[in-house]
Scaffold this motif. Structure first.
Motif, mmCIF file in Angstrom:
data_model
loop_
_atom_site.group_PDB
_atom_site.id
_atom_site.type_symbol
_atom_site.label_atom_id
_atom_site.label_comp_id
_atom_site.label_asym_id
_atom_site.label_seq_id
_atom_site.Cartn_x
_atom_site.Cartn_y
_atom_site.Cartn_z
ATOM 1 N N ALA A 79 0.835 -1.207 0.000
ATOM 2 C CA ALA A 79 0.000 0.000 0.000
ATOM 3 C C ALA A 79 0.870 1.257 0.000
ATOM 4 O O ALA A 79 0.572 2.224 -0.721
ATOM 5 C CB ALA A 79 -0.936 0.000 1.201
ATOM 6 N N ALA A 80 1.947 1.268 0.777
ATOM 7 C CA ALA A 80 2.847 2.417 0.799
ATOM 8 C C ALA A 80 3.527 2.599 -0.558
ATOM 9 O O ALA A 80 3.689 3.730 -1.033
ATOM 10 C CB ALA A 80 3.899 2.245 1.896
ATOM 11 N N LEU A 81 3.907 1.509 -1.196
ATOM 12 C CA LEU A 81 4.528 1.574 -2.511
ATOM 13 C C LEU A 81 3.559 2.148 -3.555
ATOM 14 O O LEU A 81 3.934 3.003 -4.363
ATOM 15 C CB LEU A 81 5.001 0.185 -2.940
ATOM 16 C CG LEU A 81 5.711 0.092 -4.274
ATOM 17 C CD1 LEU A 81 7.020 0.868 -4.215
ATOM 18 C CD2 LEU A 81 5.976 -1.356 -4.617
ATOM 19 N N ILE A 82 2.313 1.708 -3.510
ATOM 20 C CA ILE A 82 1.301 2.236 -4.435
ATOM 21 C C ILE A 82 1.068 3.722 -4.185
ATOM 22 O O ILE A 82 0.976 4.521 -5.119
ATOM 23 C CB ILE A 82 -0.011 1.435 -4.306
ATOM 24 C CG1 ILE A 82 0.196 0.017 -4.834
ATOM 25 C CG2 ILE A 82 -1.163 2.132 -5.016
ATOM 26 C CD1 ILE A 82 -0.948 -0.922 -4.543
ATOM 27 N N TYR A 83 1.013 4.113 -2.923
ATOM 28 C CA TYR A 83 0.812 5.513 -2.562
ATOM 29 C C TYR A 83 1.938 6.389 -3.100
ATOM 30 O O TYR A 83 1.694 7.416 -3.739
ATOM 31 C CB TYR A 83 0.727 5.620 -1.024
ATOM 32 C CG TYR A 83 0.572 7.004 -0.487
ATOM 33 C CD1 TYR A 83 -0.658 7.626 -0.473
ATOM 34 C CD2 TYR A 83 1.664 7.697 0.037
ATOM 35 C CE1 TYR A 83 -0.815 8.900 0.036
ATOM 36 C CE2 TYR A 83 1.524 8.976 0.540
ATOM 37 C CZ TYR A 83 0.285 9.572 0.542
ATOM 38 O OH TYR A 83 0.140 10.831 1.047
ATOM 39 N N VAL A 84 3.185 5.969 -2.874
ATOM 40 C CA VAL A 84 4.338 6.749 -3.336
ATOM 41 C C VAL A 84 4.389 6.772 -4.860
ATOM 42 O O VAL A 84 4.640 7.816 -5.469
ATOM 43 C CB VAL A 84 5.643 6.183 -2.735
ATOM 44 C CG1 VAL A 84 6.870 6.794 -3.388
ATOM 45 C CG2 VAL A 84 5.672 6.420 -1.240
ATOM 46 N N ALA A 85 4.138 5.648 -5.499
ATOM 47 C CA ALA A 85 4.176 5.585 -6.960
ATOM 48 C C ALA A 85 3.091 6.472 -7.564
ATOM 49 O O ALA A 85 3.328 7.140 -8.577
ATOM 50 C CB ALA A 85 4.008 4.144 -7.422
ATOM 51 N N TYR A 86 1.939 6.510 -6.956
ATOM 52 C CA TYR A 86 0.851 7.351 -7.461
ATOM 53 C C TYR A 86 1.245 8.820 -7.419
ATOM 54 O O TYR A 86 1.096 9.542 -8.404
ATOM 55 C CB TYR A 86 -0.425 7.112 -6.651
ATOM 56 C CG TYR A 86 -1.533 8.078 -7.002
ATOM 57 C CD1 TYR A 86 -2.252 7.923 -8.174
ATOM 58 C CD2 TYR A 86 -1.836 9.146 -6.178
ATOM 59 C CE1 TYR A 86 -3.266 8.802 -8.513
ATOM 60 C CE2 TYR A 86 -2.838 10.036 -6.505
ATOM 61 C CZ TYR A 86 -3.546 9.862 -7.675
ATOM 62 O OH TYR A 86 -4.538 10.744 -7.995
ATOM 63 N N PHE A 87 1.748 9.287 -6.271
ATOM 64 C CA PHE A 87 2.113 10.693 -6.168
ATOM 65 C C PHE A 87 3.336 11.033 -7.013
ATOM 66 O O PHE A 87 3.463 12.145 -7.513
ATOM 67 C CB PHE A 87 2.304 11.109 -4.709
ATOM 68 C CG PHE A 87 0.997 11.324 -4.022
ATOM 69 C CD1 PHE A 87 0.190 12.393 -4.348
ATOM 70 C CD2 PHE A 87 0.549 10.437 -3.066
ATOM 71 C CE1 PHE A 87 -1.024 12.593 -3.744
ATOM 72 C CE2 PHE A 87 -0.670 10.622 -2.448
ATOM 73 C CZ PHE A 87 -1.458 11.701 -2.786
#
Length: 95
Positions: A79-87
């Motif tokens: 979830a943290a990886l998806i969050y960072v990749a999105y931003f």
């Protein structure tokens, strides 16, 4: 009769109604803040319940304690990886 601007440069409004317009503006601003808070409350409640359910499910697993820690943290890391990749993608798209 006196005329005041009541926040509007071209309006010919009696000066005695200026406080009423200011009161109406204050009420609209407070309603906007209340609406924002009322929209955030269901999200926060839903996330809290999801978190409680997540840890309740993982606490019932009958596996090794070392493996249990790994299994609990992997979804959080994803979830943290998806969050960072999105931003990162949003920031890159804006350039």
């Amino acid at each position: 009769m006196e005329f005041g601007d009541a926040g509007y440069p071209d309006a010919r409004v009696p000066a005695r109604t200026a406080p009423l317009r200011q009161l109406a503006r204050t009420i609209r601003q407070n309603n906007a803040k209340t609406n924002m808070l009322s929209r955030k409350l269901p999200l926060k409640t839903g996330l809290a319940l999801a978190g409680l359910a997540y840890f309740q499910i993982f606490s019932q697993l009958e596996i090794s304690p070392l493996l249990k820690n790994f299994v609990i943290l992997v979804p959080v890391q994803v979830a943290a990886l998806i969050y960072v990749a999105y931003f990162y993608g949003v920031a890159r798209y804006k350039r």
